[in-house]
Design a protein around this motif. Structure first.
Motif, PDB file in Angstrom:
ATOM      1  N   ALA A 338       1.945  -8.394   8.136  1.00  0.00           N
ATOM      2  CA  ALA A 338       1.400  -7.278   8.919  1.00  0.00           C
ATOM      3  C   ALA A 338       2.298  -6.943  10.108  1.00  0.00           C
ATOM      4  O   ALA A 338       2.558  -5.770  10.402  1.00  0.00           O
ATOM      5  N   GLN A 339       2.820  -7.954  10.784  1.00  0.00           N
ATOM      6  CA  GLN A 339       3.673  -7.723  11.948  1.00  0.00           C
ATOM      7  C   GLN A 339       4.960  -7.006  11.562  1.00  0.00           C
ATOM      8  O   GLN A 339       5.447  -6.129  12.281  1.00  0.00           O
ATOM      9  N   LYS A 340       5.541  -7.343  10.424  1.00  0.00           N
ATOM     10  CA  LYS A 340       6.759  -6.664   9.960  1.00  0.00           C
ATOM     11  C   LYS A 340       6.487  -5.188   9.696  1.00  0.00           C
ATOM     12  O   LYS A 340       7.325  -4.325   9.996  1.00  0.00           O
ATOM     13  N   SER A 341       5.344  -4.895   9.150  1.00  0.00           N
ATOM     14  CA  SER A 341       4.998  -3.509   8.862  1.00  0.00           C
ATOM     15  C   SER A 341       4.740  -2.725  10.147  1.00  0.00           C
ATOM     16  O   SER A 341       5.106  -1.546  10.254  1.00  0.00           O
ATOM     17  N   LEU A 342       4.134  -3.358  11.139  1.00  0.00           N
ATOM     18  CA  LEU A 342       3.834  -2.679  12.399  1.00  0.00           C
ATOM     19  C   LEU A 342       5.095  -2.276  13.146  1.00  0.00           C
ATOM     20  O   LEU A 342       5.139  -1.225  13.804  1.00  0.00           O
ATOM     21  N   GLU A 343       6.131  -3.083  13.056  1.00  0.00           N
ATOM     22  CA  GLU A 343       7.377  -2.799  13.764  1.00  0.00           C
ATOM     23  C   GLU A 343       8.031  -1.503  13.289  1.00  0.00           C
ATOM     24  O   GLU A 343       8.740  -0.844  14.048  1.00  0.00           O
ATOM     25  N   LYS A 344       7.753  -1.113  12.041  1.00  0.00           N
ATOM     26  CA  LYS A 344       8.363   0.094  11.494  1.00  0.00           C
ATOM     27  C   LYS A 344       7.714   1.370  12.050  1.00  0.00           C
ATOM     28  O   LYS A 344       8.276   2.456  11.947  1.00  0.00           O
ATOM     29  N   GLY A 345       6.538   1.242  12.613  1.00  0.00           N
ATOM     30  CA  GLY A 345       5.842   2.421  13.117  1.00  0.00           C
ATOM     31  C   GLY A 345       6.207   2.823  14.526  1.00  0.00           C
ATOM     32  O   GLY A 345       5.749   3.856  15.021  1.00  0.00           O
ATOM     33  N   ASN A 346       7.076   2.064  15.199  1.00  0.00           N
ATOM     34  CA  ASN A 346       7.404   2.361  16.593  1.00  0.00           C
ATOM     35  C   ASN A 346       8.153   3.681  16.754  1.00  0.00           C
ATOM     36  O   ASN A 346       7.929   4.419  17.726  1.00  0.00           O
ATOM     37  N   PRO A 463      -9.812  -4.246   5.172  1.00  0.00           N
ATOM     38  CA  PRO A 463      -9.217  -4.999   4.067  1.00  0.00           C
ATOM     39  C   PRO A 463     -10.113  -6.110   3.518  1.00  0.00           C
ATOM     40  O   PRO A 463      -9.650  -6.920   2.715  1.00  0.00           O
ATOM     41  N   PHE A 464     -11.390  -6.163   3.935  1.00  0.00           N
ATOM     42  CA  PHE A 464     -12.272  -7.198   3.410  1.00  0.00           C
ATOM     43  C   PHE A 464     -12.535  -6.973   1.924  1.00  0.00           C
ATOM     44  O   PHE A 464     -12.741  -7.932   1.174  1.00  0.00           O
ATOM     45  N   THR A 465     -12.511  -5.697   1.505  1.00  0.00           N
ATOM     46  CA  THR A 465     -12.670  -5.396   0.081  1.00  0.00           C
ATOM     47  C   THR A 465     -11.559  -6.044  -0.726  1.00  0.00           C
ATOM     48  O   THR A 465     -11.795  -6.628  -1.794  1.00  0.00           O
ATOM     49  N   GLU A 466     -10.325  -5.944  -0.199  1.00  0.00           N
ATOM     50  CA  GLU A 466      -9.173  -6.535  -0.906  1.00  0.00           C
ATOM     51  C   GLU A 466      -9.265  -8.058  -0.939  1.00  0.00           C
ATOM     52  O   GLU A 466      -8.857  -8.700  -1.910  1.00  0.00           O
ATOM     53  N   VAL A 467      -9.806  -8.646   0.131  1.00  0.00           N
ATOM     54  CA  VAL A 467      -9.990 -10.107   0.145  1.00  0.00           C
ATOM     55  C   VAL A 467     -10.942 -10.514  -0.969  1.00  0.00           C
ATOM     56  O   VAL A 467     -10.677 -11.431  -1.755  1.00  0.00           O
ATOM     57  N   LEU A 468     -12.085  -9.805  -1.069  1.00  0.00           N
ATOM     58  CA  LEU A 468     -13.065 -10.125  -2.110  1.00  0.00           C
ATOM     59  C   LEU A 468     -12.504  -9.875  -3.505  1.00  0.00           C
ATOM     60  O   LEU A 468     -12.762 -10.640  -4.442  1.00  0.00           O
ATOM     61  N   ARG A 469     -11.745  -8.797  -3.651  1.00  0.00           N
ATOM     62  CA  ARG A 469     -11.166  -8.479  -4.959  1.00  0.00           C
ATOM     63  C   ARG A 469     -10.234  -9.601  -5.410  1.00  0.00           C
ATOM     64  O   ARG A 469     -10.252 -10.024  -6.570  1.00  0.00           O
ATOM     65  N   GLY A 511      -6.002 -16.240 -10.953  1.00  0.00           N
ATOM     66  CA  GLY A 511      -5.449 -17.463 -10.397  1.00  0.00           C
ATOM     67  C   GLY A 511      -4.538 -17.253  -9.210  1.00  0.00           C
ATOM     68  O   GLY A 511      -4.010 -18.205  -8.674  1.00  0.00           O
ATOM     69  N   THR A 512      -4.332 -16.000  -8.736  1.00  0.00           N
ATOM     70  CA  THR A 512      -3.472 -15.741  -7.573  1.00  0.00           C
ATOM     71  C   THR A 512      -4.217 -14.888  -6.557  1.00  0.00           C
ATOM     72  O   THR A 512      -5.143 -14.158  -6.903  1.00  0.00           O
ATOM     73  N   ILE A 513      -3.797 -14.979  -5.287  1.00  0.00           N
ATOM     74  CA  ILE A 513      -4.325 -14.124  -4.229  1.00  0.00           C
ATOM     75  C   ILE A 513      -3.166 -13.308  -3.682  1.00  0.00           C
ATOM     76  O   ILE A 513      -2.195 -13.866  -3.156  1.00  0.00           O
ATOM     77  N   ASP A 514      -3.231 -11.988  -3.839  1.00  0.00           N
ATOM     78  CA  ASP A 514      -2.158 -11.112  -3.406  1.00  0.00           C
ATOM     79  C   ASP A 514      -2.286 -10.879  -1.902  1.00  0.00           C
ATOM     80  O   ASP A 514      -2.947  -9.952  -1.454  1.00  0.00           O
ATOM     81  N   LEU A 515      -1.629 -11.739  -1.110  1.00  0.00           N
ATOM     82  CA  LEU A 515      -1.721 -11.643   0.345  1.00  0.00           C
ATOM     83  C   LEU A 515      -1.038 -10.388   0.870  1.00  0.00           C
ATOM     84  O   LEU A 515      -1.447  -9.831   1.900  1.00  0.00           O
ATOM     85  N   GLU A 516      -0.012  -9.922   0.170  1.00  0.00           N
ATOM     86  CA  GLU A 516       0.680  -8.707   0.602  1.00  0.00           C
ATOM     87  C   GLU A 516      -0.244  -7.488   0.492  1.00  0.00           C
ATOM     88  O   GLU A 516      -0.252  -6.614   1.355  1.00  0.00           O
ATOM     89  N   GLU A 517      -1.043  -7.426  -0.567  1.00  0.00           N
ATOM     90  CA  GLU A 517      -2.004  -6.332  -0.724  1.00  0.00           C
ATOM     91  C   GLU A 517      -3.026  -6.359   0.408  1.00  0.00           C
ATOM     92  O   GLU A 517      -3.396  -5.320   0.967  1.00  0.00           O
ATOM     93  N   ILE A 518      -3.484  -7.560   0.771  1.00  0.00           N
ATOM     94  CA  ILE A 518      -4.455  -7.686   1.864  1.00  0.00           C
ATOM     95  C   ILE A 518      -3.837  -7.231   3.182  1.00  0.00           C
ATOM     96  O   ILE A 518      -4.459  -6.497   3.968  1.00  0.00           O
ATOM     97  N   ALA A 519      -2.560  -7.630   3.433  1.00  0.00           N
ATOM     98  CA  ALA A 519      -1.882  -7.242   4.679  1.00  0.00           C
ATOM     99  C   ALA A 519      -1.680  -5.739   4.741  1.00  0.00           C
ATOM    100  O   ALA A 519      -1.882  -5.099   5.796  1.00  0.00           O
ATOM    101  N   LYS A 520      -1.301  -5.116   3.624  1.00  0.00           N
ATOM    102  CA  LYS A 520      -1.086  -3.665   3.608  1.00  0.00           C
ATOM    103  C   LYS A 520      -2.399  -2.910   3.841  1.00  0.00           C
ATOM    104  O   LYS A 520      -2.428  -1.894   4.535  1.00  0.00           O
ATOM    105  N   SER A 521      -3.476  -3.407   3.257  1.00  0.00           N
ATOM    106  CA  SER A 521      -4.776  -2.762   3.479  1.00  0.00           C
ATOM    107  C   SER A 521      -5.205  -2.913   4.937  1.00  0.00           C
ATOM    108  O   SER A 521      -5.869  -2.033   5.492  1.00  0.00           O
TER     109      SER A 521
END
Length: 529
Positions: A338-346, A463-469, A511-521
């Motif tokens: 999330a922090q890497k993505s925020l830096e691009k918005g400056n 992004p709680f929806t993405e966590v549950l998904r 069997g996997t949790i897509d943490l990048e999808e959660i961070a983007k949401s």
């Protein structure tokens, strides 16, 4: 010997602490000895003579009217009066035979040759006050135009000295903001809000408890959104100080004060009030206490929705809390992405700030042209004040947007921290999580909770929806293509209540949790901040 009064005066209490009054008395006493006068009583005042209504002066003039003394002595003409009203009263008594002596000026009003120089000195004293008042107002309005407030700071701000911006008081500033927030909840009137803020430690400028009038003045004062309004003239100026509350919160407060918003008094403060709605009629499920237990039910006549006990709701929401929990390492990875993505918005943010500053400059030019128009007589004062107030409101709004963008990074960091903190809270064991923390977390994470027959349907925010998904993908059997369902049991009467999460069919591999999808949401959800 002639019996006279002695009158001495200074303009302020501060001047009264000096030697002026003593020197005036000394000069009058010397004059009395040389001219065979007896001072039978002294009148002393520490107020300006620019306006009529001085108490000691009025008392002395009343006694002279009743001929309790033969005259009065002043140190100078300007000590007796600086306005034509009081000077006229002195002349009327002088014409009636009362003697008035100006010790330093060598004037006796009973002498006709002294009347002309006395009138000239009185006119000069009055002119001095008028000119002084004009110069003071010029400096006063000059400060206002610069964005500085030349009056004592209102509660919540600190005076930093002449020509300096008022700064937010670190103790009382947050309490003032809380005053607005609590009033907008609808739970407080002015009286109850005054009691609550006194309990919380809010104090007036002199350190005493804040009053009902003080609270009402706080709620009405536009200074707290960055504007300075002069009550006597209704003129508005843009301030250079930092606002304590947002314009949205201030406007909502004004609507409630003006009676344009209905304020409901809440008698019972249940933990899950206004959280659940009936899936059939879409009205809120109302909490009520019956036989020592809290029940929630739909009050719509003929609605098939049944009563549900608070304990059952609590069990369901605790299960929901467990379902959105993530491990510490997963939370750290989401933060990093999330922090890497925020830096691009400056860059985009800085570009927007530049555009807003340009618009603010255009408004400054409009204000200058408007001022020229009223000076040249092209528009009248009422139109000028209305248009000026509108422009200043726009300037304040632009400045507010600039400050919001400047603080955007801090807000975004706070949003990320709050999201991760709630997920961290969800990791607390079910029976250890406080009800207040549980309801707070559910309110932040969900958009709607519906009671539908035996089910509590929970619709979550991103992004709680993405966590549950993602959690659903990890825990559910490969054959299941419907949302995961959990159950909570009321052990007393054997009634089962299920809940289901309203999410789309997931596409994440089992069997996997897509943490990048959660961070983007999480980043996308900041667009609504």
């Amino acid at each position: 010997m002639e019996k006279v009064y002695g009158y001495v005066r200074v303009s302020t209490q501060k001047q009264g602490d000096g030697v002026s009054l003593i020197e005036q008395k000394s000069a009058i006493e010397d004059f009395a000895k040389k001219n065979n006068l007896t001072i039978i009583h002294w009148f002393e005042e520490k107020v300006t003579a620019a306006k009529e209504g001085r108490p000691a002066f009025n008392e002395m003039m009343a006694l002279l009217t009743r001929e309790k003394a033969e005259g009065a002595c002043f140190h100078k003409i300007d000590r007796s009066s600086r306005n034509y009203g009081d000077w006229n009263r002195i002349n009327i008594l002088a014409d009636a035979g009362i003697n008035f002596y100006s010790v330093s000026d060598g004037i006796n009003l009973s002498d006709e040759s002294s009347r002309l120089p006395a009138d000239i000195l009185a006119a000069m004293s009055t002119h001095y006050i008028r000119n002084l008042r004009k110069e003071v107002l010029k400096g006063f309005y000059g400060r206002l135009k610069q964005g500085f407030y030349p009056l004592p700071a209102p509660i919540g701000y600190k005076d930093m000295g002449g020509g300096k911006t008022k700064e937010i008081d670190l103790v009382y500033g947050p309490l003032v903001r809380k005053t607005f927030e609590l009033y907008c909840t609808g739970k407080y009137g002015i009286i109850s809000l005054t009691e609550e803020m006194n309990k919380r430690g809010l104090r007036g400028r002199k350190g005493g408890k804040v009053t009902k009038t003080g609270i009402a003045n706080i709620l009405r004062n536009p200074f707290y959104i960055g504007m300075m309004k002069i009550k006597r003239t209704d003129e508005v100026f843009a301030g250079s100080h930092k606002p304590i509350v947002s314009k949205v919160l201030f406007n909502k407060t004004q609507q409630i004060l003006d009676g344009r918003t209905h304020k409901r008094v809440i008698k019972h403060d249940f933990h899950f009030k206004r959280m659940l709605k009936c899936a059939h009629c879409k009205y809120s499920i109302i909490g009520e206490r019956q036989k020592g237990h809290i029940y929630y039910r739909c009050h719509t006549k003929g609605c098939p929705t049944k009563t549900i006990r608070q304990e059952i709701i609590e069990n369901v929401l605790r299960q929901f809390s467990a379902d959105i929990a993530l491990t510490g390492s997963q939370l750290d990875e989401i933060r990093e992405i999330a922090q890497k993505s925020l830096e691009k918005g400056n860059d985009f943010r800085n570009k927007t700030i530049t555009e807003l500053k340009f618009k603010k400059t255009v408004l400054d030019d409009k204000l200058d042209k408007l001022t020229d128009a009223v000076i040249d007589g092209l528009i009248d004062r009422d139109i000028y004040l209305r248009k000026k107030e509108k422009i200043i409101f726009e300037q304040v709004e632009l400045q507010s947007k600039i400050e919001q963008l400047n603080e955007k990074q801090e807000v975004e960091d706070h949003h990320v921290d709050k999201f991760l903190e709630l997920l961290k809270t969800a990791c607390i064991k079910e029976n250890q999580l406080e009800l207040a923390d549980l309801s707070h977390m559910v309110n932040f994470a969900t958009s709607n909770l519906f009671l539908n027959g035996k089910y509590i349907e929970i619709k979550t925010y991103s992004p709680f929806t993405e966590v549950l998904r993602n959690k659903k993908s990890t825990y559910c059997p490969p054959c299941r293509d419907r949302p995961r369902t959990a159950v909570a049991n009321d052990t007393e009467d054997g009634t089962w209540v299920r809940y289901r999460i309203d999410i789309k069919k997931q596409k994440t591999p089992k069997g996997t949790i897509d943490l990048e999808e959660i961070a983007k949401s999480l980043i996308r959800s900041m667009a609504t901040l």
